[in-house]
Design a protein around this motif. Structure first.
Motif, PDB file in Angstrom:
ATOM      1  N   THR A  10       0.757  -1.189  -0.205  1.00  0.00           N
ATOM      2  CA  THR A  10      -0.028  -0.090   0.049  1.00  0.00           C
ATOM      3  C   THR A  10       0.730   1.217  -0.069  1.00  0.00           C
ATOM      4  O   THR A  10       2.087   1.144   0.469  1.00  0.00           O
ATOM      5  CB  THR A  10      -0.985  -0.074   1.092  1.00  0.00           C
ATOM      6  N   GLY A  14       4.457   6.172  -3.228  1.00  0.00           N
ATOM      7  CA  GLY A  14       5.127   7.049  -2.172  1.00  0.00           C
ATOM      8  C   GLY A  14       6.705   6.736  -2.272  1.00  0.00           C
ATOM      9  O   GLY A  14       7.123   5.816  -2.985  1.00  0.00           O
ATOM     10  N   ILE A  16       8.909   5.660   0.015  1.00  0.00           N
ATOM     11  CA  ILE A  16       9.259   4.156   0.524  1.00  0.00           C
ATOM     12  C   ILE A  16       8.857   2.974  -0.334  1.00  0.00           C
ATOM     13  O   ILE A  16       9.625   2.164  -0.778  1.00  0.00           O
ATOM     14  CB  ILE A  16       8.662   3.541   1.897  1.00  0.00           C
ATOM     15  N   GLY A  17       7.662   3.151  -1.158  1.00  0.00           N
ATOM     16  CA  GLY A  17       7.287   2.293  -2.052  1.00  0.00           C
ATOM     17  C   GLY A  17       8.127   2.117  -3.270  1.00  0.00           C
ATOM     18  O   GLY A  17       8.535   1.064  -3.674  1.00  0.00           O
ATOM     19  N   LEU A  41      -1.567  -0.917  -4.043  1.00  0.00           N
ATOM     20  CA  LEU A  41      -2.836  -0.215  -3.645  1.00  0.00           C
ATOM     21  C   LEU A  41      -2.484   1.317  -3.298  1.00  0.00           C
ATOM     22  O   LEU A  41      -1.449   1.632  -2.882  1.00  0.00           O
ATOM     23  CB  LEU A  41      -3.256  -0.751  -2.216  1.00  0.00           C
ATOM     24  N   GLU A  42      -3.201   2.063  -4.030  1.00  0.00           N
ATOM     25  CA  GLU A  42      -2.902   3.597  -3.935  1.00  0.00           C
ATOM     26  C   GLU A  42      -4.401   4.076  -3.683  1.00  0.00           C
ATOM     27  O   GLU A  42      -5.327   3.415  -4.012  1.00  0.00           O
ATOM     28  CB  GLU A  42      -2.172   4.152  -5.161  1.00  0.00           C
ATOM     29  N   ALA A  46      -3.312   8.935  -6.795  1.00  0.00           N
ATOM     30  CA  ALA A  46      -1.979   8.400  -6.968  1.00  0.00           C
ATOM     31  C   ALA A  46      -1.756   7.413  -7.733  1.00  0.00           C
ATOM     32  O   ALA A  46      -0.822   6.634  -7.956  1.00  0.00           O
ATOM     33  CB  ALA A  46      -1.213   8.258  -5.627  1.00  0.00           C
ATOM     34  N   GLY A  88       1.345   2.886   3.139  1.00  0.00           N
ATOM     35  CA  GLY A  88       0.463   4.170   3.047  1.00  0.00           C
ATOM     36  C   GLY A  88      -0.085   4.497   4.322  1.00  0.00           C
ATOM     37  O   GLY A  88      -0.650   3.676   4.756  1.00  0.00           O
ATOM     38  N   ILE A 108      -8.137   4.332   7.388  1.00  0.00           N
ATOM     39  CA  ILE A 108      -7.240   3.932   6.470  1.00  0.00           C
ATOM     40  C   ILE A 108      -7.248   2.466   6.785  1.00  0.00           C
ATOM     41  O   ILE A 108      -7.366   1.405   5.993  1.00  0.00           O
ATOM     42  CB  ILE A 108      -5.840   4.373   6.157  1.00  0.00           C
ATOM     43  N   GLN A 112      -8.775  -1.740   5.493  1.00  0.00           N
ATOM     44  CA  GLN A 112      -7.693  -2.683   4.883  1.00  0.00           C
ATOM     45  C   GLN A 112      -7.769  -4.031   5.996  1.00  0.00           C
ATOM     46  O   GLN A 112      -7.574  -4.974   5.428  1.00  0.00           O
ATOM     47  CB  GLN A 112      -6.437  -2.016   5.179  1.00  0.00           C
ATOM     48  N   ASN A 131       2.988   5.185   9.860  1.00  0.00           N
ATOM     49  CA  ASN A 131       3.015   5.549  11.228  1.00  0.00           C
ATOM     50  C   ASN A 131       1.402   6.073  11.650  1.00  0.00           C
ATOM     51  O   ASN A 131       0.825   6.655  10.633  1.00  0.00           O
ATOM     52  CB  ASN A 131       3.934   6.834  11.650  1.00  0.00           C
ATOM     53  N   MET A 155       6.773  -2.263  12.313  1.00  0.00           N
ATOM     54  CA  MET A 155       7.856  -2.271  11.897  1.00  0.00           C
ATOM     55  C   MET A 155       8.939  -1.406  12.913  1.00  0.00           C
ATOM     56  O   MET A 155       8.933  -0.280  12.834  1.00  0.00           O
ATOM     57  CB  MET A 155       8.370  -1.741  10.654  1.00  0.00           C
ATOM     58  N   LEU A 158      13.746  -0.665  11.321  1.00  0.00           N
ATOM     59  CA  LEU A 158      14.871   0.294  10.929  1.00  0.00           C
ATOM     60  C   LEU A 158      15.472   0.714  12.587  1.00  0.00           C
ATOM     61  O   LEU A 158      16.553   1.235  12.131  1.00  0.00           O
ATOM     62  CB  LEU A 158      13.776   1.366  10.357  1.00  0.00           C
ATOM     63  N   HIS A 187       7.176   2.367  18.103  1.00  0.00           N
ATOM     64  CA  HIS A 187       8.261   3.061  16.876  1.00  0.00           C
ATOM     65  C   HIS A 187       7.830   4.500  17.137  1.00  0.00           C
ATOM     66  O   HIS A 187       7.000   5.235  16.394  1.00  0.00           O
ATOM     67  CB  HIS A 187       7.544   2.468  15.652  1.00  0.00           C
ATOM     68  N   SER A 237      13.043   9.237   5.820  1.00  0.00           N
ATOM     69  CA  SER A 237      13.757   8.065   5.461  1.00  0.00           C
ATOM     70  C   SER A 237      13.059   7.164   4.586  1.00  0.00           C
ATOM     71  O   SER A 237      11.917   7.039   4.759  1.00  0.00           O
ATOM     72  CB  SER A 237      14.046   7.000   6.776  1.00  0.00           C
TER      73      SER A 237
HETATM   74  P1  NAX Z   1       4.828   9.059   1.103  1.00  0.00           P
HETATM   75  O1  NAX Z   1       3.947  10.416   1.466  1.00  0.00           O
HETATM   76  O2  NAX Z   1       5.872   9.370   0.179  1.00  0.00           O
HETATM   77  O3  NAX Z   1       3.861   8.071   0.435  1.00  0.00           O
HETATM   78  C1  NAX Z   1       2.810   7.721   1.005  1.00  0.00           C
HETATM   79  C2  NAX Z   1       1.859   6.975  -0.029  1.00  0.00           C
HETATM   80  O4  NAX Z   1       0.631   6.338   0.721  1.00  0.00           O
HETATM   81  C3  NAX Z   1       1.154   8.239  -0.751  1.00  0.00           C
HETATM   82  O5  NAX Z   1       1.732   7.835  -2.132  1.00  0.00           O
HETATM   83  C4  NAX Z   1      -0.124   8.101  -0.515  1.00  0.00           C
HETATM   84  O6  NAX Z   1      -0.959   8.436  -1.906  1.00  0.00           O
HETATM   85  C5  NAX Z   1      -0.310   6.714  -0.221  1.00  0.00           C
HETATM   86  N1  NAX Z   1      -1.712   6.331   0.843  1.00  0.00           N
HETATM   87  C6  NAX Z   1      -2.194   7.293   1.311  1.00  0.00           C
HETATM   88  N2  NAX Z   1      -3.277   6.766   1.864  1.00  0.00           N
HETATM   89  C7  NAX Z   1      -3.467   5.670   1.495  1.00  0.00           C
HETATM   90  C8  NAX Z   1      -4.294   4.617   1.390  1.00  0.00           C
HETATM   91  N3  NAX Z   1      -5.495   4.631   2.067  1.00  0.00           N
HETATM   92  N4  NAX Z   1      -4.220   3.311   0.739  1.00  0.00           N
HETATM   93  C9  NAX Z   1      -3.183   3.187   0.164  1.00  0.00           C
HETATM   94  N5  NAX Z   1      -2.338   4.107  -0.302  1.00  0.00           N
HETATM   95  C10 NAX Z   1      -2.171   5.315   0.369  1.00  0.00           C
HETATM   96  O7  NAX Z   1       5.178   8.689   2.300  1.00  0.00           O
HETATM   97  P2  NAX Z   1       6.493   7.738   2.656  1.00  0.00           P
HETATM   98  O8  NAX Z   1       7.786   8.333   2.907  1.00  0.00           O
HETATM   99  O9  NAX Z   1       6.851   6.303   1.559  1.00  0.00           O
HETATM  100  O10 NAX Z   1       6.291   6.967   4.196  1.00  0.00           O
HETATM  101  C11 NAX Z   1       5.196   6.178   4.171  1.00  0.00           C
HETATM  102  C12 NAX Z   1       4.736   5.823   5.740  1.00  0.00           C
HETATM  103  O11 NAX Z   1       5.946   5.261   6.320  1.00  0.00           O
HETATM  104  C13 NAX Z   1       4.527   7.235   6.677  1.00  0.00           C
HETATM  105  O12 NAX Z   1       3.571   7.085   7.209  1.00  0.00           O
HETATM  106  C14 NAX Z   1       5.941   7.152   7.401  1.00  0.00           C
HETATM  107  O13 NAX Z   1       5.651   7.874   8.727  1.00  0.00           O
HETATM  108  C15 NAX Z   1       6.255   6.025   7.894  1.00  0.00           C
HETATM  109  N6  NAX Z   1       7.527   5.340   8.224  1.00  0.00           N
HETATM  110  C16 NAX Z   1       7.598   4.414   9.093  1.00  0.00           C
HETATM  111  C17 NAX Z   1       8.824   4.028   9.382  1.00  0.00           C
HETATM  112  C18 NAX Z   1       9.068   2.949  10.532  1.00  0.00           C
HETATM  113  O14 NAX Z   1      10.160   2.748  10.875  1.00  0.00           O
HETATM  114  N7  NAX Z   1       7.863   2.258  10.683  1.00  0.00           N
HETATM  115  C19 NAX Z   1      10.184   4.789   8.978  1.00  0.00           C
HETATM  116  C20 NAX Z   1      10.040   5.557   7.736  1.00  0.00           C
HETATM  117  C21 NAX Z   1       8.547   6.303   7.652  1.00  0.00           C
HETATM  118  O15 NAX Z   1       8.584   7.170   8.499  1.00  0.00           O
END
Ligand code: NAX
Length: 327
Positions: A10, A14, A16-17, A41-42, A46, A88, A108, A112, A131, A155, A158, A187, A237
């Motif tokens: 999901t 983004g 991380i994806g 899934l997006e 997106a 996501g 969200i 899911q 998060n 997770m 990290l 976390h 990150s």
């Molecule tokens: P991005 O904002 O680059 O990407 C998130 C993506 O999720 C976007 O493309 C958005 O359209 C999509 N999205 C939103 N709602 C959705 C839904 N209902 N269904 C499907 N897709 C959906 O964020 P990114 O940098 O990739 O980070 C993603 C998440 O990881 C964030 O919540 C971030 O805080 C979390 N992290 C967690 C970490 C951990 O160690 N557990 C570390 C890294 C990161 O901070």
């Protein structure tokens, strides 16, 4: 060849994806011989961007990549899934209270969880990366009552890897010389990276560093590393988070080495005073495809205080989402 594994990601469009999908498709998630079916899934706006990433995945001509399905429909995305990577999430924006954040993410992760319950494969394994990861995992689990609770994880790998790297640099050793390090709790900035059970070259790690370094440098550096990355990079990150997600699932499926453990957010069985049912980080081993909490460790008062503080934060998050009706 082993049978194909369906992996749902999901938030596939983004950052991380983007760092994650190519590594999954190249065989690093499960193993070098396992074919992969990808489901991305997006949110609707997106989907086109995710389709662009799918085009690039196709253009890599990965021998293991069998199919890619891009969708904004959670039921379709989780249908038949073996591994669900929940990346996501709704990020915290300026002026947003913690309760608002939990509420937005409940919206969200609840659907899911329902979609996973309805259609995922019998052996589904779920990792929440988005998060607040621990509580998002808890919400998902609460809405998938037919799936064993132990399949829902959050997770903290990290954080674990960050701690390994900091300790290796401090003692001028390789990360492979370190065993039995652990991240406890949430976390978040309250997490507790524990060196008291860790071993370096077979000797206790905490005894090889000054207490002041441990308390005033090591713990805050690990706990605030995410913020330091944002400060330096201007973005959170991504590649290191993707790497940790790969590690988390790879270890889950393939196991931990004898005499070592890792860290993961897993459903508490009440061990170490962590309320049963919370998804909290623990030292864990993986064997036969299951994560298990390492039992019987002595917890010194310094560690006790920090574990309790982080677990209190998790309890508060759980109480908030309960009040909001998400669990
Ligand atoms: P991005 O904002 O680059 O990407 C998130 C993506 O999720 C976007 O493309 C958005 O359209 C999509 N999205 C939103 N709602 C959705 C839904 N209902 N269904 C499907 N897709 C959906 O964020 P990114 O940098 O990739 O980070 C993603 C998440 O990881 C964030 O919540 C971030 O805080 C979390 N992290 C967690 C970490 C951990 O160690 N557990 C570390 C890294 C990161 O901070």
């Amino acid at each position: 060849t082993p049978s194909p594994v369906t992996v749902t990601v999901t938030g596939a469009a983004g950052q991380i994806g983007y760092a994650l999908l190519f590594r999954i498709a190249s065989g690093q998630l499960i193993g070098p011989d396992t074919p992969i079916n990808l489901k991305l899934l997006e949110i609707p706006k997106a989907v086109t961007a995710a389709e662009g990433t799918a085009m690039e995945l196709t253009d890599c001509a990965f021998p293991l990549l069998r199919s890619i399905d891009v969708t904004d429909d959670a039921r379709r995305a989780f249908d038949g899934t073996n591994v669900a990577l929940l990346v996501g999430a709704r990020p915290r924006t300026q002026g947003m209270e913690r309760g608002d954040l939990l509420e937005a993410n409940g919206g969200i992760f609840k659907p899911q969880g329902e979609a996973i319950n309805a259609g995922a494969a019998e052996d589904v394994r779920v990792l929440a990366v988005g998060n607040p990861a621990n509580t998002n995992a808890l919400i998902t689990q609460a809405h998938a009552p037919d799936v064993p609770a132990e399949r829902f994880t959050a997770m903290t790998r990290l954080d674990h890897n960050r701690a390994l790297a900091q300790l290796a640099a401090k003692l001028d050793v390789g990360v492979n010389d370190i065993r039995k390090l652990a991240i406890w709790g949430n976390h978040s900035a309250t997490q507790y990276p524990d060196l008291f059970h860790a071993e370096v070259g077979g000797k206790n790690a905490a005894e090889q560093v000054e207490q002041s370094w441990l308390a005033d440098e090591f713990i805050p550096t690990v706990a605030k590393r995410g913020a330091a990355i944002i400060e330096a990079r201007g973005a959170s990150s991504a590649a290191s988070a993707a790497n940790a997600a790969i590690d988390h699932v790879h270890t889950w499926v393939n196991g931990t080495a004898e005499g070592d453990w890792t860290s993961a957010g897993v459903v508490s069985d009440g061990s170490y005073g962590v309320p049963e049912g919370l998804i909290s980080s623990f030292p864990v081993t993986a064997r036969d495809g299951r994560y298990e909490i390492v039992q019987g460790l002595d917890i010194d008062p310094f560690s006790r205080e920090r574990i309790d503080a982080s677990v209190a934060e998790l309890t508060e998050e759980r109480d908030t989402v309960r009040r909001l009706g998400y669990i």
